[in-house]
Design a protein around this motif. Structure first.
Motif, PDB file in Angstrom:
ATOM      1  N   GLU A 278       0.709  -1.344  -0.122  1.00 30.61           N
ATOM      2  CA  GLU A 278       0.100   0.060  -0.126  1.00 30.61           C
ATOM      3  C   GLU A 278       0.769   1.202  -0.031  1.00 30.61           C
ATOM      4  N   GLU A 279       2.106   1.356   0.941  1.00 30.23           N
ATOM      5  CA  GLU A 279       2.884   2.398   0.957  1.00 30.23           C
ATOM      6  C   GLU A 279       3.494   2.626  -0.534  1.00 30.23           C
ATOM      7  N   PHE A 280       3.772   1.652  -0.963  1.00 28.97           N
ATOM      8  CA  PHE A 280       4.323   1.509  -2.573  1.00 28.97           C
ATOM      9  C   PHE A 280       3.459   2.348  -3.595  1.00 28.97           C
ATOM     10  N   GLU A 281       2.161   1.566  -3.545  1.00 32.66           N
ATOM     11  CA  GLU A 281       1.309   2.290  -4.336  1.00 32.66           C
ATOM     12  C   GLU A 281       1.018   3.992  -4.048  1.00 32.66           C
ATOM     13  N   LYS A 282       0.969   4.227  -2.920  1.00 26.69           N
ATOM     14  CA  LYS A 282       0.928   5.589  -2.562  1.00 26.69           C
ATOM     15  C   LYS A 282       2.118   6.364  -3.172  1.00 26.69           C
ATOM     16  N   PHE A 283       3.257   5.748  -2.862  1.00 21.68           N
ATOM     17  CA  PHE A 283       4.403   6.304  -3.266  1.00 21.68           C
ATOM     18  C   PHE A 283       4.522   6.350  -4.986  1.00 21.68           C
ATOM     19  N   ASP A 284       4.177   5.360  -5.456  1.00 23.72           N
ATOM     20  CA  ASP A 284       4.167   5.368  -6.897  1.00 23.72           C
ATOM     21  C   ASP A 284       3.171   6.319  -7.586  1.00 23.72           C
ATOM     22  N   LYS A 285       1.969   6.362  -6.893  1.00 21.05           N
ATOM     23  CA  LYS A 285       0.952   7.349  -7.428  1.00 21.05           C
ATOM     24  C   LYS A 285       1.278   8.727  -7.320  1.00 21.05           C
ATOM     25  N   LYS A 286       2.000   8.974  -6.298  1.00 24.81           N
ATOM     26  CA  LYS A 286       2.562  10.451  -6.005  1.00 24.81           C
ATOM     27  C   LYS A 286       3.578  10.810  -7.232  1.00 24.81           C
ATOM     28  N   GLU A 287       4.758   9.774  -7.211  1.00 27.62           N
ATOM     29  CA  GLU A 287       5.749  10.099  -8.183  1.00 27.62           C
ATOM     30  C   GLU A 287       5.201  10.075  -9.788  1.00 27.62           C
ATOM     31  N   SER A 288       4.148   9.271  -9.921  1.00 25.81           N
ATOM     32  CA  SER A 288       3.465   9.193 -11.212  1.00 25.81           C
ATOM     33  C   SER A 288       2.879  10.420 -11.690  1.00 25.81           C
ATOM     34  N   VAL A 289       2.047  10.947 -10.506  1.00 25.84           N
ATOM     35  CA  VAL A 289       1.561  12.052 -10.852  1.00 25.84           C
ATOM     36  C   VAL A 289       2.383  13.161 -11.094  1.00 25.84           C
ATOM     37  N   GLY A 290       3.504  13.253 -10.470  1.00 24.39           N
ATOM     38  CA  GLY A 290       4.439  14.260 -10.508  1.00 24.39           C
ATOM     39  C   GLY A 290       5.062  14.417 -11.803  1.00 24.39           C
ATOM     40  N   GLU A 291       5.507  12.904 -12.370  1.00 28.74           N
ATOM     41  CA  GLU A 291       6.224  12.670 -13.590  1.00 28.74           C
ATOM     42  C   GLU A 291       5.179  12.929 -14.784  1.00 28.74           C
ATOM     43  N   MET A 292       4.029  12.668 -14.516  1.00 26.80           N
ATOM     44  CA  MET A 292       3.089  12.560 -15.561  1.00 26.80           C
ATOM     45  C   MET A 292       2.817  14.218 -15.934  1.00 26.80           C
ATOM     46  N   LYS A 293       2.637  15.037 -14.947  1.00 25.79           N
ATOM     47  CA  LYS A 293       2.712  16.579 -15.126  1.00 25.79           C
ATOM     48  C   LYS A 293       3.954  17.127 -15.826  1.00 25.79           C
ATOM     49  N   GLU A 294       5.146  16.517 -15.432  1.00 30.91           N
ATOM     50  CA  GLU A 294       6.364  16.924 -15.991  1.00 30.91           C
ATOM     51  C   GLU A 294       6.091  16.582 -17.437  1.00 30.91           C
ATOM     52  N   VAL A 295       5.964  15.304 -17.529  1.00 31.96           N
ATOM     53  CA  VAL A 295       5.901  14.807 -19.125  1.00 31.96           C
ATOM     54  C   VAL A 295       4.981  15.687 -20.091  1.00 31.96           C
ATOM     55  N   GLU A 296       3.581  15.752 -19.408  1.00 32.74           N
ATOM     56  CA  GLU A 296       2.463  16.646 -20.201  1.00 32.74           C
ATOM     57  C   GLU A 296       3.074  17.944 -20.519  1.00 32.74           C
ATOM     58  N   LYS A 297       3.773  18.783 -19.605  1.00 34.70           N
ATOM     59  CA  LYS A 297       4.398  20.088 -19.852  1.00 34.70           C
ATOM     60  C   LYS A 297       5.455  19.993 -20.927  1.00 34.70           C
TER      61      LYS A 297
END
Length: 166
Positions: free
Chosen positions: A92-111
């Motif tokens: 669960e902690e990895f999933e939370k961490f992964d979601k946070k990292e994915s959202v941040g990276e996705m925003k960076e990639v979209e930008k």
């Protein structure tokens, strides 16, 4: 029962029978069986007292094997439950961490994609940054999984040692 044996002479066959019924190891029984005809009366009485003592000790500790097996089974159940609980928490902690990292990276990639679209093309440097970011993400995740797994193993070993010391 022991005083009666001292007063009467024991035959070879009776002594062999006592040896066979004893809780001695098979190799000891065989060796003693070979020596019976060479024993003096005093040695026979001493052997009978040793056999009686080993029988008493064996009777005193008779049920402990089952109790130990039950305790071991209970220990394994608790250890498995603890491991399951711990792995669920880590996942669960990895999933939370992964979601946070994915959202941040996705925003960076979209930008970067929107910037590239306005510029008309992706540069090789941008593609390398995206790949490097993904590689770092996977490396960090794998490292975190490894550290967590090692912590779980260490906790299991410590719990086992604690249990064995009880």
């Amino acid at each position: 029962m022991l005083p009666e044996r001292k007063t009467k002479k024991i035959t070879d066959e009776e002594l062999l029978d006592q040896i066979r019924k004893s809780h001695l190891e098979e190799e000891q029984k065989k060796d003693l069986g070979d020596l019976v005809d060479k024993m003096t009366e005093e040695e026979r009485n001493e052997l009978l007292s040793i056999i009686d003592e080993s029988n008493k000790v064996a009777e005193e500790h008779e049920g402990e094997d089952e109790k130990l097996a039950e305790l071991n089974k209970e220990y394994m159940e608790k250890l498995n439950a603890l491991s399951h609980k711990e792995s669920k928490y880590v996942r669960e902690e990895f999933e939370k961490f992964d979601k946070k990292e994915s959202v941040g990276e996705m925003k960076e990639v979209e930008k970067e994609m929107s910037q590239a679209a306005t510029e008309g093309q992706h540069t090789a440097a941008q593609q390398d940054r995206v790949k490097e970011g993904m590689r770092q993400k996977h490396t960090i995740r794998n490292l975190f999984l490894l550290v967590t797994f090692l912590i779980l193993i260490a906790a299991g070993v410590l719990y086992g040692l604690y249990y064995l010391n009880q």
